[in-house]
Scaffold this active site. Structure first.
Site, PDB file in Angstrom:
ATOM      1  N   SER A  46       0.724  -1.751   0.348  1.00 21.31           N
ATOM      2  CA  SER A  46      -0.352  -0.005   0.455  1.00 21.31           C
ATOM      3  C   SER A  46       1.149   1.418  -0.355  1.00 21.31           C
ATOM      4  CB  SER A  46      -0.595  -0.069   1.356  1.00 21.31           C
ATOM      5  OG  SER A  46      -1.933  -1.366   1.226  1.00 21.31           O
ATOM      6  N   HIS A  76      -2.547   0.470  -5.087  1.00 23.06           N
ATOM      7  CA  HIS A  76      -2.173  -0.500  -5.987  1.00 23.06           C
ATOM      8  C   HIS A  76      -2.346  -0.062  -6.746  1.00 23.06           C
ATOM      9  CE1 HIS A  76      -0.866  -3.319  -2.070  1.00 23.06           C
ATOM     10  NE2 HIS A  76      -2.057  -2.683  -1.655  1.00 23.06           N
ATOM     11  N   HIS A  95      -5.056  -9.729  -2.071  1.00 20.53           N
ATOM     12  CA  HIS A  95      -5.250  -9.669  -0.939  1.00 20.53           C
ATOM     13  C   HIS A  95      -6.537 -11.002  -0.993  1.00 20.53           C
ATOM     14  CE1 HIS A  95      -3.263  -5.811  -1.163  1.00 20.53           C
ATOM     15  NE2 HIS A  95      -3.166  -5.763   0.228  1.00 20.53           N
ATOM     16  N   TYR A 108      -8.601 -10.911   1.276  1.00 23.23           N
ATOM     17  CA  TYR A 108     -10.238 -10.226   1.549  1.00 23.23           C
ATOM     18  C   TYR A 108     -10.416  -9.862  -0.291  1.00 23.23           C
ATOM     19  CZ  TYR A 108      -6.765  -5.728   1.505  1.00 23.23           C
ATOM     20  OH  TYR A 108      -5.941  -5.053   0.879  1.00 23.23           O
ATOM     21  N   GLU A 109      -9.583 -10.302  -0.890  1.00 23.61           N
ATOM     22  CA  GLU A 109     -10.163  -9.138  -2.351  1.00 23.61           C
ATOM     23  C   GLU A 109     -11.528 -10.363  -3.202  1.00 23.61           C
ATOM     24  OE1 GLU A 109      -7.536  -7.026  -5.223  1.00 23.61           O
ATOM     25  OE2 GLU A 109      -6.346  -7.806  -3.556  1.00 23.61           O
ATOM     26  N   ALA A 152       2.361  -2.286   4.244  1.00 28.21           N
ATOM     27  CA  ALA A 152       1.893  -1.633   5.764  1.00 28.21           C
ATOM     28  C   ALA A 152       1.082  -2.057   7.381  1.00 28.21           C
ATOM     29  CB  ALA A 152       0.443  -0.660   5.315  1.00 28.21           C
ATOM     30  N   MET A 172      -2.721  -7.578   6.711  1.00 28.26           N
ATOM     31  CA  MET A 172      -3.672  -8.400   5.929  1.00 28.26           C
ATOM     32  C   MET A 172      -3.343  -9.412   4.736  1.00 28.26           C
ATOM     33  SD  MET A 172      -6.872  -6.653   5.972  1.00 28.26           S
ATOM     34  CE  MET A 172      -6.998  -5.468   6.923  1.00 28.26           C
ATOM     35  N   SER A 173      -1.628  -9.419   4.245  1.00 31.17           N
ATOM     36  CA  SER A 173      -0.540 -10.180   2.919  1.00 31.17           C
ATOM     37  C   SER A 173       0.429 -10.698   3.859  1.00 31.17           C
ATOM     38  CB  SER A 173      -0.061  -9.010   2.791  1.00 31.17           C
ATOM     39  OG  SER A 173       0.582  -7.740   3.245  1.00 31.17           O
ATOM     40  N   ASN A 219      -0.216   2.560  11.686  1.00 29.83           N
ATOM     41  CA  ASN A 219      -1.445   2.565  12.643  1.00 29.83           C
ATOM     42  C   ASN A 219      -1.274   2.149  13.284  1.00 29.83           C
ATOM     43  OD1 ASN A 219      -2.813   1.343  10.175  1.00 29.83           O
ATOM     44  ND2 ASN A 219      -3.811   0.770  12.212  1.00 29.83           N
ATOM     45  N   HIS A 254      -8.558   3.967   6.850  1.00 28.59           N
ATOM     46  CA  HIS A 254      -7.884   3.280   5.572  1.00 28.59           C
ATOM     47  C   HIS A 254      -7.015   5.063   4.592  1.00 28.59           C
ATOM     48  CE1 HIS A 254      -5.972   1.050   2.801  1.00 28.59           C
ATOM     49  NE2 HIS A 254      -6.775   1.588   1.459  1.00 28.59           N
TER      50      HIS A 254
HETATM   51  N1  HPA Z   1      -4.666  -4.146  10.722  1.00 28.89           N
HETATM   52  C1  HPA Z   1      -4.665  -4.645  10.181  1.00 28.89           C
HETATM   53  N2  HPA Z   1      -3.888  -4.659   8.668  1.00 28.89           N
HETATM   54  C2  HPA Z   1      -3.853  -3.219   8.357  1.00 28.89           C
HETATM   55  C3  HPA Z   1      -3.120  -2.472   9.887  1.00 28.89           C
HETATM   56  C4  HPA Z   1      -4.352  -3.206  11.159  1.00 28.89           C
HETATM   57  O1  HPA Z   1      -4.203  -1.747  11.763  1.00 28.89           O
HETATM   58  N3  HPA Z   1      -3.377  -1.187   9.414  1.00 28.89           N
HETATM   59  C5  HPA Z   1      -1.874  -1.199   7.794  1.00 28.89           C
HETATM   60  N4  HPA Z   1      -2.698  -2.675   7.683  1.00 28.89           N
END
Ligand code: HPA
Length: 298
Positions: free
Chosen positions: A51, A82, A104, A106-107, A134, A232-233, A256, A268
């Site tokens: 990301s 992306h 991912h 989730y897609e 990220a 998530m990756s 974050n 996001h």
């Molecule tokens: N959780 C999951 N995936 C993420 C996060 C998070 O806090 N930040 C960036 N990708």
């Protein structure tokens, strides 16, 4: 019937299958052949730029950019931030392949599709992958904007790209994961970070399927089981890479604080903003690390 035939022609669309698709090796070989036909460069190092980090590949010299959509069997990324291009070019004297964005779970992609680009890299003769992402910071010192060297992971995605019949041409049935994140690469990366005056602590990355962010209770659970970062990756790619003996360097950008660590909701846009903010530092570091890693390879 008609719809079925049409779907079969578009293998890059999300599939809900969990078994390894028949012919994955041949598909990876076809994709590798296609890529090799676009350039004379033969990279031994590939990067997956997560990301907001894809811009690095725009700086490669003598580059060819290949949209994922053009590469046979390659999955197309739908996530914001992306670009969906494979860039083959040079960082200094080192030929590299850089993925601007990944797909991912989730897609809606299967774990095999998520790992497919790594299969292709294996067929291209790539020996090292640098995986970036990220992530949310669980450990309290892993605050927004920090770069973190991934030292190990927790696979909590409920999926593994090696599920299904094993194709020995990629690697053995039960790959070792005790040294998934190459120790020598971590020493190199830490030394280059220190040289640049960038703090880059190590951390354990927990991968969840997403796409919802975690609850504060889930983050407390993840902390209790040893996670420092959450995302998530990356994990399916690491597993596929190790299966084929490709060495791995993983770097997270903490975009974050994980849910509940500070009293703020997660958005996001913030993830993308922070990735954007550290981009310069991240790119400078990758530029320093790449030649050192290249010198390590056969
Ligand atoms: N959780 C999951 N995936 C993420 C996060 C998070 O806090 N930040 C960036 N990708």
């Amino acid at each position: 019937m008609k719809n079925k035939a049409r779907a079969a022609k578009k293998p890059s669309k999300p599939q809900a299958k969990s078994a390894m698709p028949v012919g994955e090796f041949d598909q990876a070989q076809q994709a590798a052949n296609f890529i090799h036909a676009q350039t004379k460069l033969r990279p031994k190092i590939a990067l997956v730029l997560g990301s907001g980090l894809g811009a690095f590949a725009d700086e490669f010299a003598a580059a060819v950019k290949i949209p994922y959509a053009d590469i046979p069997h390659f999955p197309r990324s739908t996530a914001i931030g992306h670009a969906g291009k494979l860039v083959i070019g040079k960082v200094g004297q080192t030929p590299v392949a850089g993925m601007q964005g990944r797909v991912h779970l989730y897609e809606g992609y299967s774990v095999h599709q998520v790992a497919f680009p790594i299969r292709v890299f294996a067929r291209m003769g790539v020996q090292a992958v640098i995986l970036t992402n990220a992530a949310g910071g669980i450990r309290l010192d892993l605050t927004q904007g920090r770069l973190v060297l991934i030292s190990d992971h927790l696979n909590l995605q409920g999926a593994n790209p090696l599920t299904g019949p094993n194709d020995d041409r990629f690697g053995g049935r039960f790959p070792d994961m005790t040294m998934a994140y190459d120790r020598k690469f971590r020493v190199i990366a830490a030394a280059e970070a220190a040289c640049a005056g960038v703090a880059m602590p190590e951390g354990v990355y927990a991968a969840l399927a997403g796409p919802s962010y975690e609850t504060p209770a889930e983050i407390r659970y993840l902390r209790a089981i040893g996670a420092d970062l959450v995302g998530m990756s990356t994990v399916p790619e690491v597993i596929a890479a190790r299966h084929s003996g490709i060495r791995v360097l993983g770097i997270s950008c903490v975009t974050n604080a994980a849910a509940g660590v500070i009293d703020q909701p997660l958005v996001h846009t913030e993830v993308l903003e922070v990735a954007q903010r550290v981009k310069g530092e991240f790119i400078a570091l990758l530029q320093a690390i790449i030649p050192k890693i290249a010198a390590e390879l056969r």
